[in-house]
Design a protein around this motif. Structure first.
Motif, PDB file in Angstrom:
ATOM      1  N   ALA A  65       0.657  -1.021   0.086  1.00 58.54           N
ATOM      2  CA  ALA A  65      -0.115  -0.105  -0.028  1.00 58.54           C
ATOM      3  C   ALA A  65       0.886   1.331   0.054  1.00 58.54           C
ATOM      4  N   GLU A  66       2.132   1.205   0.825  1.00 57.67           N
ATOM      5  CA  GLU A  66       3.011   2.349   0.730  1.00 57.67           C
ATOM      6  C   GLU A  66       3.646   2.397  -0.472  1.00 57.67           C
ATOM      7  N   ASN A  67       3.857   1.307  -1.337  1.00 57.99           N
ATOM      8  CA  ASN A  67       4.599   1.985  -2.436  1.00 57.99           C
ATOM      9  C   ASN A  67       3.585   2.342  -3.592  1.00 57.99           C
ATOM     10  N   TYR A  68       2.314   1.829  -3.420  1.00 60.70           N
ATOM     11  CA  TYR A  68       1.145   2.354  -4.348  1.00 60.70           C
ATOM     12  C   TYR A  68       0.854   3.597  -3.882  1.00 60.70           C
ATOM     13  N   LEU A  69       0.836   3.945  -2.918  1.00 62.83           N
ATOM     14  CA  LEU A  69       0.388   5.443  -2.523  1.00 62.83           C
ATOM     15  C   LEU A  69       1.427   6.416  -2.664  1.00 62.83           C
ATOM     16  N   LYS A  70       2.612   6.050  -2.536  1.00 62.83           N
ATOM     17  CA  LYS A  70       3.620   7.237  -2.800  1.00 62.83           C
ATOM     18  C   LYS A  70       3.677   7.698  -4.366  1.00 62.83           C
ATOM     19  N   VAL A  71       3.419   6.661  -5.179  1.00 63.10           N
ATOM     20  CA  VAL A  71       3.045   7.308  -6.527  1.00 63.10           C
ATOM     21  C   VAL A  71       1.953   7.930  -6.769  1.00 63.10           C
ATOM     22  N   ILE A  72       0.776   7.603  -6.077  1.00 64.17           N
ATOM     23  CA  ILE A  72      -0.457   8.329  -6.224  1.00 64.17           C
ATOM     24  C   ILE A  72      -0.451   9.794  -5.619  1.00 64.17           C
ATOM     25  N   ALA A  73       0.517   9.836  -4.648  1.00 64.94           N
ATOM     26  CA  ALA A  73       0.742  10.995  -3.865  1.00 64.94           C
ATOM     27  C   ALA A  73       1.329  11.963  -4.657  1.00 64.94           C
ATOM     28  N   LEU A  74       2.561  11.626  -5.490  1.00 64.00           N
ATOM     29  CA  LEU A  74       3.334  12.316  -6.284  1.00 64.00           C
ATOM     30  C   LEU A  74       2.648  12.799  -7.588  1.00 64.00           C
ATOM     31  N   GLY A  75       1.426  11.923  -8.025  1.00 69.52           N
ATOM     32  CA  GLY A  75       0.759  12.300  -8.997  1.00 69.52           C
ATOM     33  C   GLY A  75      -0.626  12.814  -8.721  1.00 69.52           C
ATOM     34  N   ALA A  76      -0.731  13.412  -7.584  1.00 65.50           N
ATOM     35  CA  ALA A  76      -1.913  14.183  -7.246  1.00 65.50           C
ATOM     36  C   ALA A  76      -2.333  15.123  -7.847  1.00 65.50           C
ATOM     37  N   PRO A  77      -1.324  16.089  -8.247  1.00 65.23           N
ATOM     38  CA  PRO A  77      -1.756  17.467  -9.117  1.00 65.23           C
ATOM     39  C   PRO A  77      -2.670  16.830 -10.406  1.00 65.23           C
ATOM     40  N   VAL A  78      -1.914  15.837 -11.073  1.00 67.51           N
ATOM     41  CA  VAL A  78      -2.555  15.614 -12.278  1.00 67.51           C
ATOM     42  C   VAL A  78      -3.881  14.774 -12.265  1.00 67.51           C
ATOM     43  N   ILE A  79      -3.783  13.895 -11.329  1.00 68.61           N
ATOM     44  CA  ILE A  79      -4.991  13.326 -10.848  1.00 68.61           C
ATOM     45  C   ILE A  79      -6.403  14.281 -10.561  1.00 68.61           C
ATOM     46  N   ILE A  80      -6.027  15.160  -9.862  1.00 68.46           N
ATOM     47  CA  ILE A  80      -7.173  16.429  -9.782  1.00 68.46           C
ATOM     48  C   ILE A  80      -7.372  16.867 -11.082  1.00 68.46           C
ATOM     49  N   LEU A  81      -6.510  17.309 -11.599  1.00 65.19           N
ATOM     50  CA  LEU A  81      -6.673  18.110 -12.955  1.00 65.19           C
ATOM     51  C   LEU A  81      -7.303  17.238 -14.008  1.00 65.19           C
ATOM     52  N   GLY A  82      -7.231  16.097 -13.981  1.00 68.71           N
ATOM     53  CA  GLY A  82      -7.599  14.930 -14.844  1.00 68.71           C
ATOM     54  C   GLY A  82      -8.999  15.055 -14.810  1.00 68.71           C
ATOM     55  N   PHE A  83      -9.524  14.998 -13.626  1.00 72.70           N
ATOM     56  CA  PHE A  83     -10.869  15.030 -13.409  1.00 72.70           C
ATOM     57  C   PHE A  83     -11.428  16.489 -13.565  1.00 72.70           C
ATOM     58  N   SER A  84     -11.005  17.500 -12.967  1.00 74.51           N
ATOM     59  CA  SER A  84     -11.661  18.807 -13.147  1.00 74.51           C
ATOM     60  C   SER A  84     -11.583  19.445 -14.534  1.00 74.51           C
ATOM     61  N   LEU A  85     -10.598  19.102 -15.549  1.00 72.14           N
ATOM     62  CA  LEU A  85     -10.542  19.764 -16.579  1.00 72.14           C
ATOM     63  C   LEU A  85     -11.615  19.336 -17.418  1.00 72.14           C
ATOM     64  N   GLY A  86     -11.714  17.792 -17.491  1.00 68.52           N
ATOM     65  CA  GLY A  86     -12.698  17.287 -18.278  1.00 68.52           C
ATOM     66  C   GLY A  86     -14.162  18.139 -17.870  1.00 68.52           C
ATOM     67  N   GLN A  87     -14.438  18.169 -16.703  1.00 71.11           N
ATOM     68  CA  GLN A  87     -15.655  18.674 -16.208  1.00 71.11           C
ATOM     69  C   GLN A  87     -15.763  20.234 -16.668  1.00 71.11           C
ATOM     70  N   LEU A  88     -14.718  20.970 -16.875  1.00 66.91           N
ATOM     71  CA  LEU A  88     -14.885  22.377 -17.504  1.00 66.91           C
ATOM     72  C   LEU A  88     -14.976  22.169 -18.938  1.00 66.91           C
ATOM     73  N   ILE A  89     -14.437  21.467 -19.440  1.00 71.43           N
ATOM     74  CA  ILE A  89     -14.658  21.179 -21.088  1.00 71.43           C
ATOM     75  C   ILE A  89     -16.129  20.767 -21.248  1.00 71.43           C
ATOM     76  N   ARG A  90     -16.634  19.839 -20.555  1.00 74.11           N
ATOM     77  CA  ARG A  90     -18.102  19.505 -20.550  1.00 74.11           C
ATOM     78  C   ARG A  90     -18.975  20.627 -20.350  1.00 74.11           C
ATOM     79  N   ALA A  91     -18.523  21.472 -19.497  1.00 73.67           N
ATOM     80  CA  ALA A  91     -19.504  22.542 -19.120  1.00 73.67           C
ATOM     81  C   ALA A  91     -19.635  23.590 -20.336  1.00 73.67           C
ATOM     82  N   GLU A  92     -18.601  23.528 -21.270  1.00 70.44           N
ATOM     83  CA  GLU A  92     -18.780  24.470 -22.641  1.00 70.44           C
ATOM     84  C   GLU A  92     -19.353  23.817 -23.429  1.00 70.44           C
ATOM     85  N   GLY A  93     -19.797  22.791 -23.307  1.00 72.55           N
ATOM     86  CA  GLY A  93     -20.743  22.207 -24.572  1.00 72.55           C
ATOM     87  C   GLY A  93     -19.905  21.091 -25.196  1.00 72.55           C
ATOM     88  N   SER A  94     -18.633  20.812 -25.034  1.00 73.43           N
ATOM     89  CA  SER A  94     -17.487  19.863 -25.744  1.00 73.43           C
ATOM     90  C   SER A  94     -17.593  18.606 -24.932  1.00 73.43           C
TER      91      SER A  94
END
Length: 285
Positions: free
Chosen positions: A135-164
């Motif tokens: 779990a520690e080995n998995y979470l270390k990588v996920i923690a380092l990737g936290a910014p892109v995980i958050i942005l990967g979800f949020s940016l898709g929502q913003l684009i959908r809001a535009e109608g795309s």
């Protein structure tokens, strides 16, 4: 804003507009489910229940990151849709820019806090002596990737809001395909096990984010991630948080319930935790 997107918001009959936006959104969510199933499937090929259990134990932290993505994605997207109806394109650019840099900043904070308090997070999430290292080995990588995980979800929502909605769906599908391709390579062939699954997840999210950023720059005349539009506007912040925080509660409550379930399940053995992880992925359908 191009004529076709404008037509969706201004002239198209409501049932037709909803259908046009809903179907790609549903497909995108289905792709997200496949995304999660792929990780569990390939980790399962290792025939090691401890590694499957490790993925289950870290899921609450992943859901916690999704909650932050909801704040900026759903909150920002809802406000952007209203601004588009008012044809206030300048505020749309400011809102999308704030959502991007806000998500990036929160992601970096999550990275730092997760790395500092990792032992506490794993203990709270139900890690046992057998699953802690995985779990520690998995979470270390996920923690380092936290910014892109958050942005990967949020940016898709913003684009959908535009109608795309199609473009948002394609970004999700692109990430999923990359994840499915990388999973067997990193988990099985490279022998990295559960850590390989985490690396595949972060890379897939990074690819999705890069696609979305390319769309922001070339495919949209309204949304912007330019720092020149980034402002601390109390109205923008208030509108994003007033919708985003309630929307994030679903992920936060799912994260909390998973933590409680993991802690009850681990008392019956790590095999039970692994089984709950598999069932949880199926339940997402």
């Amino acid at each position: 804003m191009d004529k076709e997107k404008n037509d969706i918001f201004e002239n198209m009959p409501v049932p037709k507009a909803v259908l046009k936006l809903a179907l790609p959104t549903m497909m995108g969510m289905l792709v997200s489910v496949i995304y999660n199933l792929a990780d569990t499937f390939f980790v399962g090929q290792l025939n090691d229940p401890y590694q499957v259990a490790a993925v289950t134990i870290t899921m609450p932290i992943f859901l916690f990151l999704m909650a932050f993505g909801s704040i900026f994605g759903i909150g920002g997207g809802a406000f952007i849709s209203r601004l588009l109806g008012m044809k206030d394109y300048e505020s749309v650019k400011k809102t999308s820019s704030f959502a991007f840099y806000g998500g990036l900043f929160v992601g970096l904070v999550c990275t730092i806090l997760a790395l500092i308090f990792m032992p506490n997070l794993l203990n709270i999430s139900g890690a046992s002596e057998n699953t802690y290292l995985f779990a520690e080995n998995y979470l270390k990588v996920i923690a380092l990737g936290a910014p892109v995980i958050i942005l990967g979800f949020s940016l898709g929502q913003l684009i959908r809001a535009e109608g795309s909605a199609k473009e948002a769906m394609f970004g999700m599908m692109l990430g999923t395909v990359i994840n499915i391709v990388l999973d067997p390579i990193l988990i099985l062939w490279a022998g990295w096990g559960v850590q390989g699954a985490a690396i595949a997840t972060v890379i897939a999210n990074l690819i999705s984010v890069l696609y979305y950023l390319r769309y922001f720059k070339k495919g949209s005349s309204v949304l912007s991630v330019s720092f020149s539009y980034f402002v601390f506007d109390s109205k923008i912040i208030g509108e994003i948080f007033s919708i985003g925080i309630p929307a994030s509660l679903n992920s936060l409550l799912m994260s909390s319930s998973n933590i409680v379930l993991n802690n009850f399940a681990v008392s019956y053995g790590d095999n039970v935790v692994a089984a709950f992880g598999v069932i949880g992925r199926i339940n997402m359908l």
